[in-house]
Write a protein that holds these residues in place. Structure first.
Motif: not given
Lengths: 120, 335
Positions: B247-255
Motif C-alpha cells: 500500500r502507498i499512502l500519500m498526504e499533502a498537508i498545509d495550514d
C-alpha cells in the motif's frame, strides 16, 4: 513510426543532446493544459504542446511521455532543456502550428494516445 | 551509416541494439575532457628522435605533442619515428620529422566531435585545447573506447545497485509491519521547483520495485497535489509518503486558506487559481478530479482559514507488491 521519421514530417529541430531518437513511437497527445496531459494521455505518447515551461517537462516525467514537441517554433529556456536532457526526454521544436503538426502526423498514421473524456 | 547492418550474417539482438544506441548517446553526452589523457608527455622541437624513442618506450605511448614556448606546434608519432629510423637519422631533432599540424579539438566539446575528426582525417591522436587554445591533454581512439566502456559500466551499475538495494529493503528489515516514510517541504509560489518532490517520489517507487503503472498513478496524483500546495498553500506545506509493500499512502498537508466547498472544488472546471497559474498549464479546475482518478481512496479534510489535509491511498495487488518476500508470503498464504 520512428521518432526520427516523425521529426522529419513536422520539420522539427531537436533541442536536447543525448536522448535517443532511434526509437519507435506509439502515438501522440496534444494539449496546452498540463492537467489534461496528466488525466488523458496514455504512457509513451509524444506530447504536442504550445506551452513552454518547466512544468511541461515535469508533467512528461510523471505521465511517461516519450518526447515533447513544441509547436509554433516555441523555444524553451536552457534550464528546461537541461532538465529534459537529464531525464532523457527528447525536446523537439516545430515551426508549424498545433493543428498542422497533429494533422500531418495523424494522416501519416500516428495514432491518438488520448483517452476519451469521461465524467467519472 | 544508413540501415546497413554491422555484419551481414549477424542478427542484432534487442539487447545489443540498446547497447549500440546507448554508445551513440554517450558520444554526445560525454565531453572530450572526461576521457582524454591529461598526463602530457610534451616534447620540445629540439629533442633528438632517439630520445623520443626512449620516451615512447618508457611511457608506453605511440605519440606525443610537440610544444615550443608553451605553444603546440605539432605532433610526433611512431610513424615519424620509423621514418627517422629508416633514414638512419635518429640524431635529428623532432622538428624535422614531426607532423606540423593544427588539428585540435576543444576540451568541452562532446566526444562525437573528436570521433568525426578521427573518421575524416587519418590521425591517431588529437591534441586537446581549452577555450584559450592552450594545450590541456591528448585524445586517442583508445581513450574514447575505454571512456565509453567505463561510462556504460557505471551507468548500468549505478541504477542496478540502487534498485537492488532499495528492492530488498522490505525483505532485509524484519518487523510485524514495515513502512518507509518520505517527507518533502513544499514552498508556496516556488513554481520552478514544481514537480521536484513528485519526481523524487516516483523514482523512489520504481527503485523499490513498483510497477510502471503504479509509479505513474502515484506520480500524477502527487504532482497535482504538489502544484496545489505551491499555488494555494500560503505558508507552503508538506508532502508525506508512507510506503508499505502492499500500500502507498500519500498526504499533502498545509495550514493555508482551506477549501470552502470541497464538493465545488471537485467539480471539473471549478478553479480559484489566478491567470498566472493558468499560464503554467495548471489551475483549470482539474486537479482534485485528476487525483481522484489515479488513486483508490481519496479523503479531503479542510477547514476554511485553518488548512487542508489531502490523503491518498493506492493499494497494490499481491503480484504488484514491493519486495519479493512479502509477495511470496501473500501468494503462498504465508510461512
Amino acid at each position: 513510426m520512428k521518432l526520427l521519421e516523425l521529426i522529419k514530417l513536422i520539420d522539427g529541430a531537436v533541442l536536447t543532446k543525448g536522448a535517443s531518437l532511434d526509437r519507435d513511437v506509439r502515438g501522440g497527445c496534444g494539449a496546452d493544459l498540463m492537467s489534461d496531459v496528466l488525466a488523458y494521455s496514455q504512457p509513451d505518447a509524444v506530447l504536442f504542446t504550445g506551452l513552454c515551461t518547466m512544468q511541461v517537462v515535469r508533467t512528461a516525467m510523471m505521465a511517461d511521455v516519450a518526447a515533447i514537441v513544441f509547436v509554433r517554433d516555441k523555444q524553451p529556456t536552457d534550464d528546461i532543456i537541461q532538465l529534459a536532457s537529464r531525464e532523457k526526454i527528447p525536446l523537439i521544436s516545430s515551426p508549424h502550428g498545433m493543428f498542422e503538426v497533429c494533422g500531418r502526423l495523424h494522416s501519416a498514421g500516428l495514432q491518438s494516445l488520448e483517452h476519451a473524456y469521461d465524467e467519472g | 551509416m544508413d540501415d546497413e547492418p554491422l555484419r551481414k550474417d549477424r542478427i542484432i539482438t534487442d539487447g545489443a541494439a540498446n547497447l549500440i544506441s546507448r554508445v551513440e548517446e554517450l558520444a554526445y553526452e560525454l565531453t572530450i575532457d572526461e576521457v582524454m589523457t591529461r598526463d602530457l608527455k610534451a616534447i620540445a622541437p629540439g629533442t633528438k628522435m632517439g630520445e623520443v624513442m626512449e620516451t615512447f618506450r618508457e611511457a608506453r605511448i605511440s605519440g606525443a605533442p610537440v610544444v615550443a614556448n608553451g605553444e603546440l606546434i605539432g605532433v610526433v608519432s611512431l610513424e615519424d619515428l620509423i621514418r627517422a629510423l629508416r633514414e638512419s637519422n635518429i640524431e635529428a631533432p623532432v622538428g624535422e620529422y614531426m607532423t606540423r599540424m593544427v588539428l585540435t579539438v576543444n576540451a568541452r566539446n562532446p566526444l562525437i566531435e573528436a570521433l568525426k575528426v578521427f573518421e575524416q582525417k587519418r590521425v591517431g591522436r588529437l591534441p586537446v585545447v581549452d577555450d584559450d587554445n592552450k594545450l590541456v591533454g591528448i585524445i586517442t581512439k583508445g581513450d574514447i573506447t575505454s571512456g565509453v566502456m567505463h561510462a556504460l559500466e557505471y551507468d548500468y551499475q549505478e541504477e542496478e545497485v540502487r534498485r537492488y538495494r532499495a528492492r530488498h529493503l522490505f525483505e532485509d528489515i524484519v518487523s510485524d509491519r514495515t513502512s518507509l516514510t518520505l517527507r518533502y517541504k513544499i514552498q508556496h509560489g516556488a513554481f520552478a521547483q514544481g514537480g521536484n518532490a513528485s519526481s523524487h517520489i516516483k523514482r523512489a517507487l520504481l527503485r523499490l520495485g513498483a510497477s510502471p503503472q503504479i509509479a505513474r498513478r502515484c506520480g500524477i496524483a502527487i504532482y497535482e497535489a504538489e502544484m496545489n500546495l505551491i499555488i494555494h498553500a500560503t505558508h507552503g506545506g508538506m508532502i508525506r509518503v508512507e510506503i508499505e509493500p502492499h500500500r502507498i499512502l500519500m498526504e499533502a498537508i498545509d495550514d493555508g486558506p482551506g477549501i470552502y466547498d470541497v464538493d465545488l472544488a471537485m467539480k471539473p472546471g471549478y478553479s480559484t487559481a489566478p491567470d498566472s497559474i493558468r499560464e503554467l498549464g495548471f489551475g483549470a479546475g482539474m486537479g482534485l478530479k485528476n487525483i481522484q482518478r489515479c488513486v483508490d481512496d481519496m479523503y479531503v479534510d479542510s477547514t476554511p482559514g485553518r488548512g487542508t489535509r489531502l490523503e491518498l491511498r493506492i493499494n497494490m495487488q499481491p503480484q504488484e507488491s514491493l519486495g519479493d518476500a512479502t509477495h511470496k508470503n501473500l501468494t503462498d498464504g504465508g510461512a
